[in-house]
Design an enzyme around this catalytic site. Structure first.
Site, PDB file in Angstrom:
ATOM      1  N   TYR A 152       0.834  -1.202   0.000  1.00 46.77           N
ATOM      2  CA  TYR A 152       0.000   0.000   0.000  1.00 46.77           C
ATOM      3  C   TYR A 152       0.877   1.264   0.000  1.00 46.77           C
ATOM      4  CZ  TYR A 152      -3.199   3.668   1.525  1.00 46.77           C
ATOM      5  OH  TYR A 152      -3.910   4.844   1.628  1.00 46.77           O
ATOM      6  N   ARG A 159       1.542   6.615  -6.853  1.00 47.59           N
ATOM      7  CA  ARG A 159       0.397   7.474  -7.192  1.00 47.59           C
ATOM      8  C   ARG A 159       0.804   8.936  -7.084  1.00 47.59           C
ATOM      9  NH1 ARG A 159      -5.126   6.945  -3.736  1.00 47.59           N
ATOM     10  NH2 ARG A 159      -3.598   6.947  -2.042  1.00 47.59           N
ATOM     11  N   TYR A 213      -1.369  13.327   6.541  1.00 47.55           N
ATOM     12  CA  TYR A 213      -1.011  12.316   7.540  1.00 47.55           C
ATOM     13  C   TYR A 213       0.473  12.440   7.888  1.00 47.55           C
ATOM     14  CZ  TYR A 213      -5.250   9.293   7.177  1.00 47.55           C
ATOM     15  OH  TYR A 213      -6.516   8.767   7.226  1.00 47.55           O
ATOM     16  N   ARG A 226     -11.703  13.570   1.547  1.00 46.98           N
ATOM     17  CA  ARG A 226     -12.680  12.736   2.256  1.00 46.98           C
ATOM     18  C   ARG A 226     -13.995  12.611   1.491  1.00 46.98           C
ATOM     19  NH1 ARG A 226      -9.687   9.664   5.536  1.00 46.98           N
ATOM     20  NH2 ARG A 226      -8.264  10.926   6.763  1.00 46.98           N
ATOM     21  N   GLU A 333     -14.370  -0.880   6.305  1.00 47.50           N
ATOM     22  CA  GLU A 333     -14.318   0.433   5.645  1.00 47.50           C
ATOM     23  C   GLU A 333     -15.588   0.582   4.823  1.00 47.50           C
ATOM     24  OE1 GLU A 333     -10.496   1.745   4.050  1.00 47.50           O
ATOM     25  OE2 GLU A 333     -11.523   2.322   2.199  1.00 47.50           O
TER      26      GLU A 333
HETATM   27  C1  3EB Z   1      -7.980   6.310   5.643  1.00 47.68           C
HETATM   28  O1  3EB Z   1      -8.894   7.038   6.001  1.00 47.68           O
HETATM   29  C2  3EB Z   1      -8.356   4.907   5.273  1.00 47.68           C
HETATM   30  O2  3EB Z   1      -5.293   5.619  -0.293  1.00 47.68           O
HETATM   31  O3  3EB Z   1      -6.840   6.306  -1.678  1.00 47.68           O
HETATM   32  C3  3EB Z   1      -9.418   5.455   2.501  1.00 47.68           C
HETATM   33  C4  3EB Z   1      -9.754   5.992   1.257  1.00 47.68           C
HETATM   34  C5  3EB Z   1      -8.119   5.046   2.731  1.00 47.68           C
HETATM   35  C6  3EB Z   1      -8.787   6.121   0.254  1.00 47.68           C
HETATM   36  C7  3EB Z   1      -6.467   5.885  -0.559  1.00 47.68           C
HETATM   37  C8  3EB Z   1      -7.159   5.181   1.715  1.00 47.68           C
HETATM   38  C9  3EB Z   1      -7.498   5.713   0.494  1.00 47.68           C
HETATM   39  O4  3EB Z   1      -6.803   6.676   5.592  1.00 47.68           O
HETATM   40  C10 3EB Z   1      -7.725   4.433   4.029  1.00 47.68           C
END
Ligand code: 3EB
Length: 343
Positions: A152, A159, A213, A226, A333
């Site tokens: 990942y 990406r 993050y 989001r 999720e």
């Molecule tokens: C998170 O909130 C959970 O890497 O495109 C959610 C939606 C998550 C998209 C991405 C990752 C992705 O971090 C993981």
């Protein structure tokens, strides 16, 4: 059979394959399937079908995710991206096998991701649908360590590099997205919706934006918003990204799937409030969602369904898929779309 004109605007349905074929719709932008069977139907040779390799945990295994626009569509292919478009929306999909990639570096997933995102960006530029709205990413063995790095994280790096090299922003105006595991040995599958005009992006006040993050989750942040709010024709669509039990930037309720499900619903509820405020009194709510629930461990299905059934109300329509989630401590999720008529 009389032909009833589809109402203008975007719609999303989950239907068994036979029902999709029998309907004979002419306004289908694209489809995602989950059972590895070929799309089928002679009349859909030019239909973009994202073949995601993930087991369906409840209902029919041949369920299809169908995106329709209520208007005429045209089809085509640019490099490996198959697409259909309406006046203002483009659906596209690409599958890239990691085997035999020319010049594959140490990470074959990195190479596959680079190729996929490069060709997606080239398609958006060539067809003039510049705004990525919503992206779905399915990576085989998402949590496996390869050459010392979780796959990942390799995907996140690739990406980000591909988007940067195409001149795209990496924070703020970035698409809503999901990134999930897929069956071992399956290709990287990416599908997306893009538009002619810029959407409004929505963040969750309960969570750190994923593109901010801290480095403990990987040197290169995931590039997604989001949620995205999109106007198309006579509809207003809200695309909610993959949402999990994360508060701030930390996973919560590790080991407690019921509590993770409840926290995820609180996150979705917070996004609905933000979206309603951003859209001037739109009334998106938990009862108007359609989407997918990703379950890491199939035995958790009744626990998750037990939490969702009373919360989501009768109008919500979800399918349940087995998928590994990007953080190993997350068990569930949820992603969703809500579409309102503005007519
Ligand atoms: C998170 O909130 C959970 O890497 O495109 C959610 C939606 C998550 C998209 C991405 C990752 C992705 O971090 C993981």
């Amino acid at each position: 059979m009389s032909l009833v004109r589809a109402p203008a605007g975007l719609r999303l349905d989950y239907l068994p394959r036979a029902a999709c074929q029998a309907a004979g719709w002419t306004d289908v932008l694209g489809v995602a399937t989950f059972d590895r069977a070929p799309p089928g139907g002679a009349d859909c040779a030019d239909l973009p079908v994202a073949q995601v390799h993930a087991a369906v945990l409840s209902g029919q295994a041949d369920v299809c995710e169908v995106w329709r626009c209520g208007a005429a569509v045209s089809s085509g292919q640019h490099h490996r991206v198959r697409f259909r478009s309406s006046d203002d929306l483009l659906f596209g999909c690409i599958a890239v096998a990691e085997e035999n990639l020319p010049g594959a570096p140490a990470s074959t997933l990195h190479a596959a991701t680079t190729l996929a995102y490069d060709e997606i960006c080239a398609t958006l530029e060539a067809l003039s649908y510049p705004h990525l709205l919503r992206v779905w990413n399915y990576l085989p063995d998402i949590n496996r360590d390869a050459n010392g790095t979780e796959r990942y994280l390799q995907f996140n790096t690739a990406r980000q590099q591909a988007l940067r090299s195409r001149g795209r922003v990496l924070t703020g105006k970035v698409p809503a997205a999901s990134a999930l595991g897929a069956a071992s040995g399956s290709p990287l599958v990416v599908y997306f919706l893009a538009g002619k005009t810029a959407p409004a992006f929505v963040e969750n006040p309960r969570q750190v934006s994923a593109y901010h993050y801290p480095r403990q989750y990987g040197a290169d942040s995931p590039v997604f918003s989001r949620a995205a709010l999109v106007e198309s024709g006579a509809s207003l669509a809200l695309f909610i990204s993959g949402t999990a039990s994360i508060v701030g930037h930390r996973s919560t309720h590790v080991g407690d799937t019921a509590a993770q499900t409840r926290e995820t619903l609180l996150n979705i509820d917070a996004l609905l409030r933000e979206a309603n405020a951003a859209a001037n009194g739109a009334h998106f709510d938990l009862g108007s969602l359609t989407g997918k629930v990703y379950v890491r461990t199939p035995a958790d299905l009744p626990i998750i369904q037990g939490e969702l059934a009373p919360a989501l109300a009768a109008g919500a329509r979800f399918i349940y898929l087995q998928a590994d989630i990007c953080r190993q401590d997350l068990a569930v999720e949820i992603e969703a779309a809500a579409i309102r008529s503005t007519a």
